[in-house]
Design an enzyme around this catalytic site. Structure first.
Site, PDB file in Angstrom:
ATOM      1  N   GLY A  42       0.776  -1.237   0.000  1.00 35.21           N
ATOM      2  CA  GLY A  42       0.000   0.000   0.000  1.00 35.21           C
ATOM      3  C   GLY A  42       0.806   1.284   0.000  1.00 35.21           C
ATOM      4  O   GLY A  42       0.406   2.270  -0.620  1.00 35.21           O
ATOM      5  N   ASP A  98       0.303   3.688   4.000  1.00 37.43           N
ATOM      6  CA  ASP A  98      -0.674   4.460   3.234  1.00 37.43           C
ATOM      7  C   ASP A  98      -1.761   5.055   4.124  1.00 37.43           C
ATOM      8  O   ASP A  98      -2.119   6.213   3.994  1.00 37.43           O
ATOM      9  CB  ASP A  98      -1.305   3.588   2.118  1.00 37.43           C
ATOM     10  CG  ASP A  98      -1.777   2.223   2.613  1.00 37.43           C
ATOM     11  OD1 ASP A  98      -1.694   1.944   3.831  1.00 37.43           O
ATOM     12  OD2 ASP A  98      -2.228   1.426   1.771  1.00 37.43           O
ATOM     13  N   ASP A 101      -5.850   3.046  10.008  1.00 39.03           N
ATOM     14  CA  ASP A 101      -7.273   2.722  10.155  1.00 39.03           C
ATOM     15  C   ASP A 101      -7.543   2.257  11.585  1.00 39.03           C
ATOM     16  O   ASP A 101      -7.780   3.073  12.465  1.00 39.03           O
ATOM     17  CB  ASP A 101      -7.647   1.678   9.105  1.00 39.03           C
ATOM     18  CG  ASP A 101      -9.105   1.275   9.186  1.00 39.03           C
ATOM     19  OD1 ASP A 101      -9.913   2.054   9.705  1.00 39.03           O
ATOM     20  OD2 ASP A 101      -9.451   0.163   8.738  1.00 39.03           O
ATOM     21  N   LYS A 129      -7.875   7.723   9.286  1.00 44.46           N
ATOM     22  CA  LYS A 129      -9.339   7.776   9.362  1.00 44.46           C
ATOM     23  C   LYS A 129      -9.751   8.333  10.716  1.00 44.46           C
ATOM     24  O   LYS A 129      -9.208   7.951  11.751  1.00 44.46           O
ATOM     25  CB  LYS A 129      -9.933   6.373   9.172  1.00 44.46           C
ATOM     26  CG  LYS A 129      -9.843   5.900   7.733  1.00 44.46           C
ATOM     27  CD  LYS A 129     -10.591   4.595   7.523  1.00 44.46           C
ATOM     28  CE  LYS A 129     -10.323   4.071   6.124  1.00 44.46           C
ATOM     29  NZ  LYS A 129     -10.886   2.735   5.893  1.00 44.46           N
ATOM     30  N   PHE A 150     -14.127   3.781   2.988  1.00 42.25           N
ATOM     31  CA  PHE A 150     -13.143   2.973   2.267  1.00 42.25           C
ATOM     32  C   PHE A 150     -12.665   3.723   1.033  1.00 42.25           C
ATOM     33  O   PHE A 150     -13.461   4.162   0.206  1.00 42.25           O
ATOM     34  CB  PHE A 150     -13.764   1.626   1.872  1.00 42.25           C
ATOM     35  CG  PHE A 150     -12.748   0.677   1.320  1.00 42.25           C
ATOM     36  CD1 PHE A 150     -11.907  -0.033   2.166  1.00 42.25           C
ATOM     37  CD2 PHE A 150     -12.613   0.518  -0.047  1.00 42.25           C
ATOM     38  CE1 PHE A 150     -10.951  -0.899   1.662  1.00 42.25           C
ATOM     39  CE2 PHE A 150     -11.656  -0.347  -0.558  1.00 42.25           C
ATOM     40  CZ  PHE A 150     -10.829  -1.057   0.290  1.00 42.25           C
ATOM     41  N   VAL A 151     -11.357   3.883   0.916  1.00 46.51           N
ATOM     42  CA  VAL A 151     -10.793   4.648  -0.198  1.00 46.51           C
ATOM     43  C   VAL A 151      -9.792   3.801  -0.991  1.00 46.51           C
ATOM     44  O   VAL A 151      -9.239   2.832  -0.471  1.00 46.51           O
ATOM     45  CB  VAL A 151     -10.102   5.946   0.295  1.00 46.51           C
ATOM     46  CG1 VAL A 151     -11.123   6.913   0.870  1.00 46.51           C
ATOM     47  CG2 VAL A 151      -9.021   5.649   1.330  1.00 46.51           C
ATOM     48  N   ASP A 157      -5.720  -0.247  -2.304  1.00 43.19           N
ATOM     49  CA  ASP A 157      -6.408  -1.162  -3.223  1.00 43.19           C
ATOM     50  C   ASP A 157      -7.764  -1.609  -2.724  1.00 43.19           C
ATOM     51  O   ASP A 157      -8.076  -1.543  -1.533  1.00 43.19           O
ATOM     52  CB  ASP A 157      -5.554  -2.415  -3.430  1.00 43.19           C
ATOM     53  CG  ASP A 157      -5.553  -3.321  -2.200  1.00 43.19           C
ATOM     54  OD1 ASP A 157      -5.199  -2.838  -1.114  1.00 43.19           O
ATOM     55  OD2 ASP A 157      -5.943  -4.502  -2.327  1.00 43.19           O
ATOM     56  N   ARG A 163      -4.602   0.517  -7.185  1.00 40.09           N
ATOM     57  CA  ARG A 163      -3.435   1.102  -6.518  1.00 40.09           C
ATOM     58  C   ARG A 163      -2.772   2.155  -7.398  1.00 40.09           C
ATOM     59  O   ARG A 163      -2.120   3.075  -6.921  1.00 40.09           O
ATOM     60  CB  ARG A 163      -2.381   0.024  -6.223  1.00 40.09           C
ATOM     61  CG  ARG A 163      -2.777  -1.002  -5.199  1.00 40.09           C
ATOM     62  CD  ARG A 163      -1.548  -1.824  -4.817  1.00 40.09           C
ATOM     63  NE  ARG A 163      -1.877  -3.053  -4.116  1.00 40.09           N
ATOM     64  CZ  ARG A 163      -2.118  -3.161  -2.809  1.00 40.09           C
ATOM     65  NH1 ARG A 163      -2.074  -2.087  -2.053  1.00 40.09           N
ATOM     66  NH2 ARG A 163      -2.390  -4.318  -2.253  1.00 40.09           N
TER      67      ARG A 163
END
Ligand code: IMP
Ligand code: MG
Length: 176
Positions: A42, A98, A101, A129, A150-151, A157, A163
């Site tokens: 990521g 990346d 969360d 987040k 969710f991004v 991905d 990606r």
């Protein structure tokens, strides 16, 4: 914009300007024995843009970590997929991911690196987040705080895809 994307959350241009700032802040913290650890897959895009803005003597390492296993939420289990580990002894380590969360990945990875003898361990994430978390850990450098959604794109991905998109965006609901 890619047809599967509902809206762009952070554009390529905005990301670029923010990374200039993050790279500057990290270097202000000292560049002696600096090691950048990029968490694959990521953070490969973010990491590459970040360390190329740091024209100093540094070590670059990657670690292969999995917690989402391709889906849309954390499995709750952080898997270390590498056979060996880099030598962290005496290094000022910056772990690059990346997105922050649940925080389980960063907490686990930073703990392992600290335990392996790094002189200090900090973390840098492109996105965090905005949500309640079970972990105490907070990242040291954050690019952007986003909502709990969710991004994809810019390294992130969905089932291994998207990606390569140069921006961070939200998927269209019918694609999921
Ligand atoms: P954490 O351990 O829950 O903080 O999760 C961190 C990892 O989950 C990140 O390195 C990403 O690979 C993945 N992840 C978390 N949120 C998203 C998302 O919105 N899109 C894609 N991947 C995500
Ligand atoms: Mg990841």
């Amino acid at each position: 914009m890619h047809e599967a994307i509902d809206r762009i959350l952070v554009s390529e241009e905005v990301i670029g300007h923010r990374i200039d700032v993050l790279a500057g802040k990290i270097m202000e913290g000292g560049v002696d024995d600096l090691m950048i650890v990029v968490l694959l897959k990521g953070a490969m895009v973010f990491g590459a843009d970040l360390f190329r803005r740091m024209p100093v003597r540094l070590d670059l390492e990657c670690m292969n970590i999995s917690s989402y296993h391709g889906g849309m939420k954390s499995s709750g289990e952080v898997k270390f997929l590498d056979v060996g580990m880099p030598d962290f002894l005496g290094k000022r380590v910056i772990v690059v991911d990346d997105i922050f969360d649940t925080g389980l990945t960063m907490e686990a990875v930073c703990g392992v690196i600290k335990g392996a003898g790094a002189s200090s361990v900090e973390s840098c994430v492109l996105l965090a987040k905005d949500k309640e978390r079970g972990v105490e850990y907070t990242p040291d450098y954050v690019g952007f705080t986003i909502g709990d959604e969710f991004v994809v794109g810019y390294g992130l991905d969905y089932k291994g895809k998207y990606r390569n998109l140069p921006y961070v965006g939200v998927l269209r609901e019918d694609v999921i």
